[in-house]
Structure formats: C-alpha cells, structure tokens
Scaffold this motif. Structure first.
Motif, PDB file in Angstrom:
ATOM      1  N   GLN A 240       0.820  -1.213   0.000  1.00 43.08           N
ATOM      2  CA  GLN A 240       0.000   0.000   0.000  1.00 43.08           C
ATOM      3  C   GLN A 240       0.855   1.266   0.000  1.00 43.08           C
ATOM      4  OE1 GLN A 240      -2.386  -0.916   3.464  1.00 43.08           O
ATOM      5  NE2 GLN A 240      -4.071  -1.710   2.219  1.00 43.08           N
ATOM      6  N   VAL A 241       1.941   1.255   0.758  1.00 43.61           N
ATOM      7  CA  VAL A 241       2.837   2.424   0.795  1.00 43.61           C
ATOM      8  C   VAL A 241       3.467   2.633  -0.579  1.00 43.61           C
ATOM      9  CG1 VAL A 241       5.008   3.315   1.746  1.00 43.61           C
ATOM     10  CG2 VAL A 241       3.297   2.312   3.273  1.00 43.61           C
ATOM     11  N   ILE A 242       3.982   1.567  -1.171  1.00 43.38           N
ATOM     12  CA  ILE A 242       4.618   1.687  -2.488  1.00 43.38           C
ATOM     13  C   ILE A 242       3.595   2.155  -3.515  1.00 43.38           C
ATOM     14  CG2 ILE A 242       5.742   0.400  -4.358  1.00 43.38           C
ATOM     15  CD1 ILE A 242       6.920  -1.418  -2.065  1.00 43.38           C
ATOM     16  N   GLN A 243       2.395   1.581  -3.472  1.00 48.58           N
ATOM     17  CA  GLN A 243       1.345   1.969  -4.412  1.00 48.58           C
ATOM     18  C   GLN A 243       1.023   3.452  -4.280  1.00 48.58           C
ATOM     19  OE1 GLN A 243      -2.377  -0.148  -3.953  1.00 48.58           O
ATOM     20  NE2 GLN A 243      -3.180   0.632  -5.868  1.00 48.58           N
ATOM     21  N   ASN A 244       0.884   3.940  -3.058  1.00 51.41           N
ATOM     22  CA  ASN A 244       0.580   5.356  -2.823  1.00 51.41           C
ATOM     23  C   ASN A 244       1.680   6.241  -3.407  1.00 51.41           C
ATOM     24  OD1 ASN A 244       0.628   7.963  -1.253  1.00 51.41           O
ATOM     25  ND2 ASN A 244      -1.266   7.090  -0.456  1.00 51.41           N
ATOM     26  N   LEU A 245       2.934   5.898  -3.132  1.00 55.56           N
ATOM     27  CA  LEU A 245       4.048   6.734  -3.605  1.00 55.56           C
ATOM     28  C   LEU A 245       4.176   6.689  -5.124  1.00 55.56           C
ATOM     29  CD1 LEU A 245       6.714   5.949  -0.865  1.00 55.56           C
ATOM     30  CD2 LEU A 245       5.194   7.938  -1.013  1.00 55.56           C
TER      31      LEU A 245
ATOM     32  N   MET B  36       1.723   6.079  -7.306  1.00 55.69           N
ATOM     33  CA  MET B  36       0.589   6.807  -7.889  1.00 55.69           C
ATOM     34  C   MET B  36       0.750   8.314  -7.715  1.00 55.69           C
ATOM     35  SD  MET B  36      -2.444   4.095  -7.079  1.00 55.69           S
ATOM     36  CE  MET B  36      -3.691   4.807  -8.140  1.00 55.69           C
ATOM     37  N   ASN B  37       1.270   8.748  -6.567  1.00 51.94           N
ATOM     38  CA  ASN B  37       1.558  10.177  -6.389  1.00 51.94           C
ATOM     39  C   ASN B  37       2.578  10.642  -7.419  1.00 51.94           C
ATOM     40  OD1 ASN B  37      -0.179  10.388  -4.208  1.00 51.94           O
ATOM     41  ND2 ASN B  37       1.434  10.557  -2.671  1.00 51.94           N
ATOM     42  N   GLY B  38       3.615   9.832  -7.646  1.00 48.67           N
ATOM     43  CA  GLY B  38       4.644  10.171  -8.623  1.00 48.67           C
ATOM     44  C   GLY B  38       4.074  10.281 -10.023  1.00 48.67           C
ATOM     45  N   ILE B  39       3.214   9.343 -10.383  1.00 48.38           N
ATOM     46  CA  ILE B  39       2.575   9.376 -11.706  1.00 48.38           C
ATOM     47  C   ILE B  39       1.735  10.648 -11.853  1.00 48.38           C
ATOM     48  CG2 ILE B  39       0.783   8.267 -13.112  1.00 48.38           C
ATOM     49  CD1 ILE B  39       1.965   5.547 -12.102  1.00 48.38           C
ATOM     50  N   GLN B  40       0.992  10.995 -10.803  1.00 46.13           N
ATOM     51  CA  GLN B  40       0.162  12.205 -10.848  1.00 46.13           C
ATOM     52  C   GLN B  40       1.013  13.470 -10.962  1.00 46.13           C
ATOM     53  OE1 GLN B  40      -2.289  11.887  -7.344  1.00 46.13           O
ATOM     54  NE2 GLN B  40      -3.530  10.251  -8.217  1.00 46.13           N
ATOM     55  N   ALA B  41       2.238  13.414 -10.441  1.00 47.36           N
ATOM     56  CA  ALA B  41       3.135  14.574 -10.505  1.00 47.36           C
ATOM     57  C   ALA B  41       3.813  14.695 -11.873  1.00 47.36           C
ATOM     58  CB  ALA B  41       4.197  14.479  -9.410  1.00 47.36           C
TER      59      ALA B  41
ATOM     60  N   THR C 267      -0.837   8.182   6.308  1.00 50.14           N
ATOM     61  CA  THR C 267      -0.998   6.752   6.540  1.00 50.14           C
ATOM     62  C   THR C 267       0.310   6.016   6.255  1.00 50.14           C
ATOM     63  OG1 THR C 267      -3.332   6.936   5.966  1.00 50.14           O
ATOM     64  CG2 THR C 267      -2.381   4.727   5.916  1.00 50.14           C
ATOM     65  N   CYS C 268       0.992   6.395   5.180  1.00 49.47           N
ATOM     66  CA  CYS C 268       2.289   5.784   4.859  1.00 49.47           C
ATOM     67  C   CYS C 268       3.269   5.965   6.012  1.00 49.47           C
ATOM     68  CB  CYS C 268       2.879   6.407   3.588  1.00 49.47           C
ATOM     69  SG  CYS C 268       2.012   5.977   2.066  1.00 49.47           S
ATOM     70  N   LYS C 269       3.359   7.185   6.504  1.00 53.01           N
ATOM     71  CA  LYS C 269       4.302   7.489   7.588  1.00 53.01           C
ATOM     72  C   LYS C 269       3.951   6.694   8.846  1.00 53.01           C
ATOM     73  CE  LYS C 269       6.317  11.344  10.189  1.00 53.01           C
ATOM     74  NZ  LYS C 269       7.715  11.043   9.955  1.00 53.01           N
ATOM     75  N   ARG C 270       2.666   6.629   9.170  1.00 55.95           N
ATOM     76  CA  ARG C 270       2.250   5.905  10.370  1.00 55.95           C
ATOM     77  C   ARG C 270       2.622   4.420  10.262  1.00 55.95           C
ATOM     78  NH1 ARG C 270      -2.750   7.656  11.010  1.00 55.95           N
ATOM     79  NH2 ARG C 270      -3.687   6.076   9.676  1.00 55.95           N
ATOM     80  N   PHE C 271       2.357   3.818   9.112  1.00 57.98           N
ATOM     81  CA  PHE C 271       2.699   2.408   8.929  1.00 57.98           C
ATOM     82  C   PHE C 271       4.199   2.182   9.086  1.00 57.98           C
ATOM     83  CE2 PHE C 271       4.716  -0.496   5.939  1.00 57.98           C
ATOM     84  CZ  PHE C 271       4.400  -1.677   6.559  1.00 57.98           C
TER      85      PHE C 271
ATOM     86  N   GLY D 262      11.825  16.816  -9.582  1.00 62.63           N
ATOM     87  CA  GLY D 262      11.227  15.577  -9.111  1.00 62.63           C
ATOM     88  C   GLY D 262      11.334  15.401  -7.609  1.00 62.63           C
ATOM     89  N   THR D 263      10.830  14.262  -7.163  1.00 63.74           N
ATOM     90  CA  THR D 263      10.749  13.959  -5.739  1.00 63.74           C
ATOM     91  C   THR D 263      11.249  12.540  -5.496  1.00 63.74           C
ATOM     92  OG1 THR D 263       8.844  15.423  -5.515  1.00 63.74           O
ATOM     93  CG2 THR D 263       9.158  13.792  -3.771  1.00 63.74           C
ATOM     94  N   GLU D 264      11.928  12.363  -4.361  1.00 60.15           N
ATOM     95  CA  GLU D 264      12.420  11.047  -3.977  1.00 60.15           C
ATOM     96  C   GLU D 264      11.964  10.743  -2.554  1.00 60.15           C
ATOM     97  OE1 GLU D 264      16.519   9.492  -4.921  1.00 60.15           O
ATOM     98  OE2 GLU D 264      16.728   9.819  -2.756  1.00 60.15           O
ATOM     99  N   PHE D 265      11.258   9.621  -2.416  1.00 54.81           N
ATOM    100  CA  PHE D 265      10.892   9.108  -1.094  1.00 54.81           C
ATOM    101  C   PHE D 265      11.793   7.930  -0.793  1.00 54.81           C
ATOM    102  CE2 PHE D 265       7.030  11.380  -2.105  1.00 54.81           C
ATOM    103  CZ  PHE D 265       6.627  11.879  -0.871  1.00 54.81           C
TER     104      PHE D 265
END
Length: 173
Positions: free
Chosen positions: A56-61, A63-68, A135-139, A156-159
């Motif tokens: 879920q964390v990877i998916q969120n990051l 998808m955020n990257g794709i949207q950016a 949610t990502c951070k909490r997990f 760009g952004t790097e997590f």
C-alpha cells in the motif's frame, strides 16, 4: 513466499520485496503514461513488516509520482540493503534495514510544503484528502522504520523508506 495480494493485513513477517515491488508497480502504473523502472537485487534482505501495508505504501508513492508527471516519462522504484551503524542515524536504531526508493521526475514539492507533507489533512491536490502520506508514515513508523523525502521543483521527488530487515531466507534463494 508472501505475495501482497494474498496476505492478510496486520501481520508483521519477513516479506519478499522481490515479488511485492514488481507486482505493486505493475498494478499502480496500469493505464498511466509513465513507465516505472524496478530494480530489486536478488540478494535483498526481507523487511519484517506487514506485506500488505508495504504494498500500500509503495502503491501510494508510485501513484503520487505518476500524478506529478502529467506529461509522462519514467520513474524508478529500487531497493537495497543498508546497515546503520551506532550513532549514525538520528531516528533509527542501529542494524539491518531495507531501503525502498521511489523517485519521480515530476513537478516536485515546494520547500514550504515539505515540512507539512506528512501532516494529516494537508494536501496540494484539488481532489486530495491528505491521508495518503500520513498513513504511509504511520505504517512505516509502526514498523520501527522511517520515511524521508527530498524534492526539487520541476526536477522531481524522492521518497526513501527504511524498514528493519532480516537476511533473505536460504529457502528463497
């Protein structure tokens, strides 16, 4: 081998990122004009965490990257083993970790927003609710890890996600 799609959420166990990352990325990039390059070495340790939540964390990051990246392009998801020596990290205990890096080449995050990024209800998206990164951070923190971000506008952004790990089981080699 634990596959994220078949595991039940909430169980912390050694998890094989060699299957979780490619499966999650494939799902996350479906229909997008962004290509996601994945690099997961065979020698990668296994993080001790809930495999469903890792996905879920990877998916969120991703998808955020794709949207950016509204004009398309490519982004990277990679993982590597990291050893943290005593006194070398302000947040994490010394020991073995797996670092998952999600790097996009999108619009970037304004410096004034970086500090607020993980605060609940903070969002820069018109249709966002501000709970994804929180949610990502909490997990990650519940699993004794850390999530870090760096960004440059229009570059760009790097997590970077760090999770405690154990050596890859011999049976998985």
């Amino acid at each position: 081998i634990v596959r994220a799609s078949k595991a039940k959420p909430g169980k912390r166990e050694p998890s094989d990122l060699g299957t979780i990352i490619p499966d999650t990325v494939q799902l996350s990039q479906a229909g997008a004009n962004v290509s996601v390059r994945v690099h997961v070495p065979e020698s990668l340790d296994w993080p001790v965490a809930d495999p469903v939540r890792i996905s879920q964390v990877i998916q969120n990051l991703v998808m955020n990257g794709i949207q950016a990246m509204p004009h398309g392009g490519y982004m990277d998801v990679e993982a590597k083993n990291v050893n943290i020596a005593p006194g070398k990290d302000m947040v994490l205990k010394p020991g073995r970790y797996v670092e998952i890096i999600v790097r996009d080449r999108g619009t970037g995050i304004a410096p004034e927003n970086l500090e607020r990024l993980f605060h609940e209800m903070f969002t820069t998206k018109a249709d966002g609710n501000g709970i994804g990164l929180t949610t990502c951070k909490r997990f990650v923190e519940e699993n004794e890890g850390d999530i870090r971000v760096s960004s440059k506008l229009n570059v760009g952004t790097e997590f970077r996600i760090l999770l405690p790990s154990v050596p890859r089981p011999e049976s998985a080699v």
